[in-house]
Design an enzyme around this catalytic site. Structure first.
Site, PDB file in Angstrom:
ATOM      1  N   CYS A  44      50.573 -21.084 -84.832  1.00  0.00           N
ATOM      2  CA  CYS A  44      50.243 -20.123 -85.743  1.00  0.00           C
ATOM      3  C   CYS A  44      51.248 -19.137 -86.478  1.00  0.00           C
ATOM      4  O   CYS A  44      50.937 -18.497 -87.257  1.00  0.00           O
ATOM      5  CB  CYS A  44      49.448 -19.392 -84.811  1.00  0.00           C
ATOM      6  SG  CYS A  44      48.004 -20.145 -83.981  1.00  0.00           S
ATOM      7  N   HIS A 104      48.528 -12.118 -88.444  1.00  0.00           N
ATOM      8  CA  HIS A 104      48.051 -13.658 -88.147  1.00  0.00           C
ATOM      9  C   HIS A 104      46.597 -13.280 -87.634  1.00  0.00           C
ATOM     10  O   HIS A 104      46.072 -12.188 -86.772  1.00  0.00           O
ATOM     11  CB  HIS A 104      48.544 -14.454 -87.086  1.00  0.00           C
ATOM     12  CG  HIS A 104      48.019 -15.402 -86.459  1.00  0.00           C
ATOM     13  ND1 HIS A 104      47.280 -16.564 -87.198  1.00  0.00           N
ATOM     14  CD2 HIS A 104      47.813 -15.631 -85.217  1.00  0.00           C
ATOM     15  CE1 HIS A 104      46.839 -17.439 -86.429  1.00  0.00           C
ATOM     16  NE2 HIS A 104      46.877 -16.990 -85.114  1.00  0.00           N
ATOM     17  N   ASN A 143      40.363 -18.563 -86.296  1.00  0.00           N
ATOM     18  CA  ASN A 143      41.755 -18.803 -86.176  1.00  0.00           C
ATOM     19  C   ASN A 143      42.185 -20.149 -86.983  1.00  0.00           C
ATOM     20  O   ASN A 143      41.835 -21.094 -86.381  1.00  0.00           O
ATOM     21  CB  ASN A 143      42.174 -18.847 -84.926  1.00  0.00           C
ATOM     22  CG  ASN A 143      43.735 -18.909 -84.728  1.00  0.00           C
ATOM     23  OD1 ASN A 143      44.502 -19.009 -85.727  1.00  0.00           O
ATOM     24  ND2 ASN A 143      44.061 -18.666 -83.267  1.00  0.00           N
TER      25      ASN A 143
HETATM   26  O1  UT7 Z   1      46.548 -18.239 -82.424  1.00  0.00           O
HETATM   27  C1  UT7 Z   1      47.266 -17.856 -81.126  1.00  0.00           C
HETATM   28  C2  UT7 Z   1      46.862 -16.869 -80.589  1.00  0.00           C
HETATM   29  N1  UT7 Z   1      45.603 -16.921 -79.972  1.00  0.00           N
HETATM   30  C3  UT7 Z   1      45.157 -16.003 -79.577  1.00  0.00           C
HETATM   31  O2  UT7 Z   1      45.350 -15.038 -79.990  1.00  0.00           O
HETATM   32  C4  UT7 Z   1      43.731 -15.828 -78.669  1.00  0.00           C
HETATM   33  C5  UT7 Z   1      44.178 -14.837 -77.522  1.00  0.00           C
HETATM   34  N2  UT7 Z   1      43.070 -14.602 -76.616  1.00  0.00           N
HETATM   35  C6  UT7 Z   1      41.826 -14.041 -76.998  1.00  0.00           C
HETATM   36  O3  UT7 Z   1      41.477 -14.011 -78.023  1.00  0.00           O
HETATM   37  C7  UT7 Z   1      40.891 -13.897 -75.812  1.00  0.00           C
HETATM   38  O4  UT7 Z   1      41.389 -13.889 -74.564  1.00  0.00           O
HETATM   39  C8  UT7 Z   1      39.561 -14.965 -75.639  1.00  0.00           C
HETATM   40  C9  UT7 Z   1      38.704 -14.828 -77.024  1.00  0.00           C
HETATM   41  C10 UT7 Z   1      40.171 -16.361 -75.926  1.00  0.00           C
HETATM   42  C11 UT7 Z   1      38.898 -14.665 -74.699  1.00  0.00           C
HETATM   43  O5  UT7 Z   1      38.359 -13.270 -74.415  1.00  0.00           O
HETATM   44  P1  UT7 Z   1      38.366 -12.693 -73.121  1.00  0.00           P
HETATM   45  O6  UT7 Z   1      37.875 -11.425 -73.106  1.00  0.00           O
HETATM   46  O7  UT7 Z   1      39.849 -12.732 -72.399  1.00  0.00           O
HETATM   47  O8  UT7 Z   1      37.392 -13.530 -71.860  1.00  0.00           O
HETATM   48  P2  UT7 Z   1      37.839 -14.651 -70.751  1.00  0.00           P
HETATM   49  O9  UT7 Z   1      38.574 -15.744 -71.314  1.00  0.00           O
HETATM   50  O10 UT7 Z   1      38.360 -13.605 -69.828  1.00  0.00           O
HETATM   51  O11 UT7 Z   1      36.430 -14.802 -70.453  1.00  0.00           O
HETATM   52  C12 UT7 Z   1      35.073 -13.812 -69.948  1.00  0.00           C
HETATM   53  C13 UT7 Z   1      34.039 -14.725 -69.674  1.00  0.00           C
HETATM   54  C14 UT7 Z   1      34.026 -15.951 -68.797  1.00  0.00           C
HETATM   55  O12 UT7 Z   1      32.983 -15.684 -67.971  1.00  0.00           O
HETATM   56  P3  UT7 Z   1      32.964 -15.286 -66.500  1.00  0.00           P
HETATM   57  O13 UT7 Z   1      33.954 -16.051 -65.743  1.00  0.00           O
HETATM   58  O14 UT7 Z   1      33.598 -13.916 -66.438  1.00  0.00           O
HETATM   59  O15 UT7 Z   1      31.767 -15.235 -66.085  1.00  0.00           O
HETATM   60  C15 UT7 Z   1      34.195 -17.137 -69.795  1.00  0.00           C
HETATM   61  O16 UT7 Z   1      33.433 -18.206 -69.131  1.00  0.00           O
HETATM   62  O17 UT7 Z   1      33.305 -15.238 -71.052  1.00  0.00           O
HETATM   63  C16 UT7 Z   1      33.177 -16.757 -70.592  1.00  0.00           C
HETATM   64  N3  UT7 Z   1      33.186 -17.265 -71.989  1.00  0.00           N
HETATM   65  C17 UT7 Z   1      32.342 -17.471 -72.952  1.00  0.00           C
HETATM   66  N4  UT7 Z   1      30.992 -17.025 -73.019  1.00  0.00           N
HETATM   67  C18 UT7 Z   1      30.347 -17.426 -73.898  1.00  0.00           C
HETATM   68  C19 UT7 Z   1      34.534 -18.034 -72.397  1.00  0.00           C
HETATM   69  N5  UT7 Z   1      34.278 -18.422 -73.607  1.00  0.00           N
HETATM   70  C20 UT7 Z   1      32.900 -18.231 -73.996  1.00  0.00           C
HETATM   71  C21 UT7 Z   1      32.216 -18.316 -74.903  1.00  0.00           C
HETATM   72  N6  UT7 Z   1      30.804 -18.065 -74.952  1.00  0.00           N
HETATM   73  N7  UT7 Z   1      32.701 -19.147 -76.208  1.00  0.00           N
END
Ligand code: UT7
Length: 316
Positions: A112, A245, A275
């Site tokens: 990225c 980014h 992204n």
């Molecule tokens: O380009 C390189 C840089 N990349 C980034 O900058 C990405 C950085 N990270 C992020 O943007 C965020 O961490 C994410 C968008 C990837 C995830 O957001 P989060 O608020 O950290 O969510 P999480 O991973 O902690 O997941 C929360 C919940 C989980 O469910 P439980 O365990 O709380 O029941 C996941 O299973 O959301 C669930 N979940 C989803 N639900 C619906 C994860 N992905 C999805 C989805 N749809 N697509």
């Protein structure tokens, strides 16, 4: 000599998929994706579209915008993590499509952060007199390395390409004023593919520790922005346009909050493209390409797998 951007172009695959059009089996929703990331849609390459084909169209558009002929290009750098082949470099495929038979063409791998890494290399070539006019391209087909059964990653990425034409010029108060790149390999496991040529002879899929990446993205964005302002004796108020980014609008909003920059000066395009890794910054620039040239201090910031991160200050 100094280098300046004289043209910007982009290319997107023809297929646009809105959050609501994602496969039902993913068990996701427009509401979850938009609230957590700001993403509304992404473009996905068809079988006939590749990183090189998208990069070529982006380069052609940038050359048209710059009114520069392919004869003038003596350097092509493609920033990509999803090249067409293991070898040769995707940049040589672009060179071939543009019918350029002189100069050098090679790829840069910083995921990225790739566009800023490539910009830094091209700027250094121009400053040292090794190049007069370069194409710097960020191009990806991340859809090819997504696990389409993993909703925590596959909804986040899209395909596309963006390009700039970088030209040598003698006014040191215009063009790229500073470009800084950084890496810290201790974090390589946080965002990695599950395969690779030498590791296991496969392509692998994107694997990410989202929360950790989020935390470090905010930290590295802010740290490199502060360093860039200090090095160039600027205050945050002096920045006319900030193009970070585009991974997640929440990361960008956090940066706005802690840096104190006026949110109207920050470009957010993640809702349109998701992204697109190395393509995200030039794709964002292309969205406002005619306005960009009226801005004085433009700051680019990136952060990605490795970890790698970087910043650039460009005066138009
Ligand atoms: O380009 C390189 C840089 N990349 C980034 O900058 C990405 C950085 N990270 C992020 O943007 C965020 O961490 C994410 C968008 C990837 C995830 O957001 P989060 O608020 O950290 O969510 P999480 O991973 O902690 O997941 C929360 C919940 C989980 O469910 P439980 O365990 O709380 O029941 C996941 O299973 O959301 C669930 N979940 C989803 N639900 C619906 C994860 N992905 C999805 C989805 N749809 N697509």
């Amino acid at each position: 000599m100094n280098s300046e951007i004289v043209g910007i172009g982009a290319a997107l695959p023809s297929k646009c998929i809105k959050n609501s059009q994602l496969p039902r089996e993913l068990n996701t929703s427009d509401e979850w994706i938009f609230q957590r990331t700001g993403i509304r849609q992404r473009y996905l390459a068809a079988e006939t579209e590749t990183t090189a084909s998208l990069a070529t169209v982006a380069a052609q558009n940038a050359l048209l915008h710059a009114k520069i002929s392919t004869n003038d290009i003596d350097l092509i750098i493609v920033a990509t993590a999803t090249g067409d082949y293991t070898f040769p470099a995707t940049a040589t495929l672009v060179q071939k499509s543009l019918q350029i038979t002189h100069g050098a063409a090679f790829d840069v791998s910083a995921v990225c952060s790739g566009f800023i890494f490539a910009l830094d290399v091209a700027d250094s070539f121009i400053k040292s007199g090794k190049s007069q006019c370069a194409l710097v391209i960020g191009a990806e087909t991340f859809s090819r390395i997504l696990d389409w059964s993993d909703r925590s990653t596959c909804v986040l990425f899209g395909d596309g390409a963006g390009a700039v034409v970088l030209k040598s010029q003698s006014d040191k108060h215009r063009g790229i004023q500073s470009c800084k790149i950084y890496s810290d390999g201790r974090f390589s496991d946080y965002l990695i593919t599950s395969g690779g040529i030498s590791a296991n002879r496969s392509i692998g899929f994107v694997k990410m520790h989202g929360r950790e990446v989020f935390k470090y993205a905010v930290e590295k964005f802010h740290q490199s922005l502060k360093e860039l302002l200090k090095d160039n004796e600027l205050k945050i108020e002096d920045v006319d346009l900030l193009v970070p980014h585009q991974a997640n609008s929440r990361i960008i909003n956090k940066l706005i909050e802690i840096s104190g920059i006026d949110e109207k000066k920050v470009l957010i395009t993640v809702q349109k493209h998701a992204n697109t890794s190395a393509a995200s910054i030039p794709l964002a620039l292309n969205e406002i390409r005619d306005d960009v040239f009226s801005k004085r201090n433009v700051v680019l910031l990136s952060m990605g797998a490795g970890f790698t991160w970087g910043s650039a200050l460009i005066k138009f």
